[in-house]
Design an enzyme around this catalytic site. Structure first.
Site, PDB file in Angstrom:
ATOM      1  N   SER B  55       0.864  -1.177   0.000  1.00 40.22           N
ATOM      2  CA  SER B  55       0.000   0.000   0.000  1.00 40.22           C
ATOM      3  C   SER B  55       0.899   1.224   0.000  1.00 40.22           C
ATOM      4  CB  SER B  55      -0.902   0.016   1.243  1.00 40.22           C
ATOM      5  OG  SER B  55      -2.113  -0.649   0.957  1.00 40.22           O
ATOM      6  N   GLU B  56       0.655   2.140  -0.909  1.00 40.82           N
ATOM      7  CA  GLU B  56       1.667   3.153  -1.200  1.00 40.82           C
ATOM      8  C   GLU B  56       1.926   4.125  -0.052  1.00 40.82           C
ATOM      9  OE1 GLU B  56      -1.030   2.498  -2.992  1.00 40.82           O
ATOM     10  OE2 GLU B  56      -2.119   4.308  -3.572  1.00 40.82           O
TER      11      GLU B  56
END
Lengths: 251, 238
Positions: B55-56
């Protein structure tokens, strides 16, 4: 004895004036967003702010949930639960410019607060990808003039930016951001201003820390001791500490 | 071009598209799932698969989504705001480190949604006509730099999704490797659209009515899409 803890959020942000450039930590939604400090800044009734934030498209009114969840699904607090997102400042008309990665709800039928400002003609949006935004802030903290990144070359985001080739690949220049204030949130601080974060609430907070001339952090706890090997943000980046009025992570 | 619909054969649902995409994941892969259909791929990943979801905002290798409010830690969610639980091997990092992973080519694949993709692999997914400003998020870094870019795309009944030239503002040029659609799997190679798989009941001629792009049959032949799941929400009736 050094103690960077300030009595109240209002006191911590008292020298932020109209026209200031402010970078905010946090990502989409609540965890890691410095809600207490955003509320305190909003209460100063400023104008012509330049805000720098990953996400600033959403205010408090008419909030649309970003998330899955809702209904009977497990649930993370939202603005309607008393949290103040960065977009709240735009909602109050205090923002002149936003440098951001999500400035909109990307819904042609519904304007977010920044988009409404652009339609009125008194707000400017500089859209940039998250990787480039983070590096511009990191450069500000680290004393660099800028970085070359391959991301954005040949697109609207890259228009007007200097391009150089490295190993045959075009890269564009993203210049440092040095805001007047950096506003962040963390899990725990010691009195020196060393910080640790919790899980995904870390996000842009350590990147924004130290980028501003003054860095102000809200934390859930001030503790006597933090393990030096686990500290994420070193104390010289941090000027003032206030207690968050949210207790999202201490349970 | 008018939207086409096959008169009799079913197509993949959003969940079905996600199931097909997830069948390409391999042990040890580091994969970023975008918002929307890509996020549904996590339904089909088990802890023992050792697939590292990224997840960025700085979470890598998390466990499944939280099932009860007691399992929710407000500080732990995907970038799409699904509450998730930790698992051994998970690591958290700051946002700059997370994008160093992306830009440095350390992601095996990014799964993205799109408004439009061209046959050259140009991607448009951040700015819709009529909007005042776009929402670029992390999509541009992901599309430029992930080693493999897979787009989840519903072609039915939406016209002008898969096109010869983009009408919309471009996120990244020549980046898309594979389209997994509701009617089949299309690889984009050297400016050509190679059809690898079609859902049962669809012929290449049927598929050609859905897009202006000239579709080419894979040299090894076109396989049928098969889904390794017995969920009842994988297919949409004609």
């Amino acid at each position: 004895m050094i103690n960077k803890v300030v009595e109240s959020a209002a006191e911590a942000v008292a020298d932020i004036g109209s026209g200031a450039m402010i970078a905010f930590g946090g990502f989409v939604g609540v965890p890691g967003v410095p809600s207490t400090l955003i509320k305190a800044i909003a209460e100063r009734g400023l104008s012509d702010l330049t805000i720098i934030a990953c996400e600033s498209g959403r205010g408090r009114a008419g909030a649309q949930s970003y998330g899955a969840g809702g209904g009977n699904q497990p649930y993370i607090p939202e603005p309607e639960d008393g949290v103040y997102p960065v977009g709240y400042l735009a909602e109050l008309g205090q923002v002149r410019k936003a440098i951001t990665t999500f400035s909109s709800l990307n819904n042609p039928n519904f304007d977010g607060p920044l988009e409404a400002g652009v339609r009125r003609g008194d707000v400017e949006i500089e859209l940039i990808g998250q990787g480039s935004l983070c590096e511009r802030l990191r450069c500000g903290r680290a004393g660099l003039g800028g970085v070359y990144t391959p991301v954005g070359v040949g697109t609207k985001i890259g228009e007007g930016k200097d391009v150089r080739y490295f190993d045959g690949v075009p890269h564009l220049l993203e210049t440092a951001l040095r805001p007047d204030f950096a506003i962040i949130s963390a899990y725990q601080a010691d009195r020196f201003g060393n910080l640790i974060y919790r899980h995904g609430a870390r996000t842009t907070n350590p990147v924004v820390a130290g980028s501003g001339k003054v860095t102000i952090v809200e934390v859930e706890e001030v503790v006597d001791y933090l393990d030096p090997q686990h500290i994420v943000t070193p104390s010289p980046y941090v000027d003032r500490i206030v207690l968050s009025d949210r207790r999202l992570m201490v349970r | 071009m008018t939207p086409a619909q096959h008169p009799s054969a079913p197509s993949l649902s959003r969940v079905g598209i996600a199931r097909r995409i997830s069948q390409d994941f391999r042990e040890g892969d580091v994969i970023n799932l975008g918002v929307g259909v890509p996020m549904l791929c996590s339904l089909f990943i088990e802890d023992e698969d050792d697939i590292f979801l990224h997840s960025e905002h700085g979470v890598l290798g998390h466990g499944r989504t939280a099932r009860t409010q007691d399992e929710v830690d407000p500080s732990l969610a995907t970038a799409g705001r699904q509450p998730i639980i930790p698992r051994p091997g998970m690591v958290v990092m700051d946002h700059a480190e997370s994008f160093a992973l992306i830009r440095g080519g350390h992601l095996d694949a990014t799964i993205l949604g799109a408004f439009q993709v061209s046959v050259q692999g140009d991607l448009a997914n951040f700015w819709l006509p009529g909007a005042i400003a776009g929402a670029i998020g992390g999509a541009q870094d992901l599309a430029f730099c992930a080693r493999r870019v897979v787009v989840a795309m519903q072609l039915l009944p939406r016209p002008r999704r898969f096109v010869n030239r983009l009408d919309l503002e471009m996120t990244a040029p020549r980046c898309v490797d594979r389209l997994v659609t509701d009617i089949g799997v299309i690889d984009l190679e050297d400016g050509r659209a190679i059809v690898r798989e079609l859902v049962p009941g669809w012929s290449l001629e049927d598929a050609q009515r859905v897009t202006e792009v000239e579709l080419v049959a894979a040299p090894e032949g076109i396989a049928e899409v098969t889904l390794k799941s017995d969920r009842d929400d994988l297919w949409t009736a004609a």
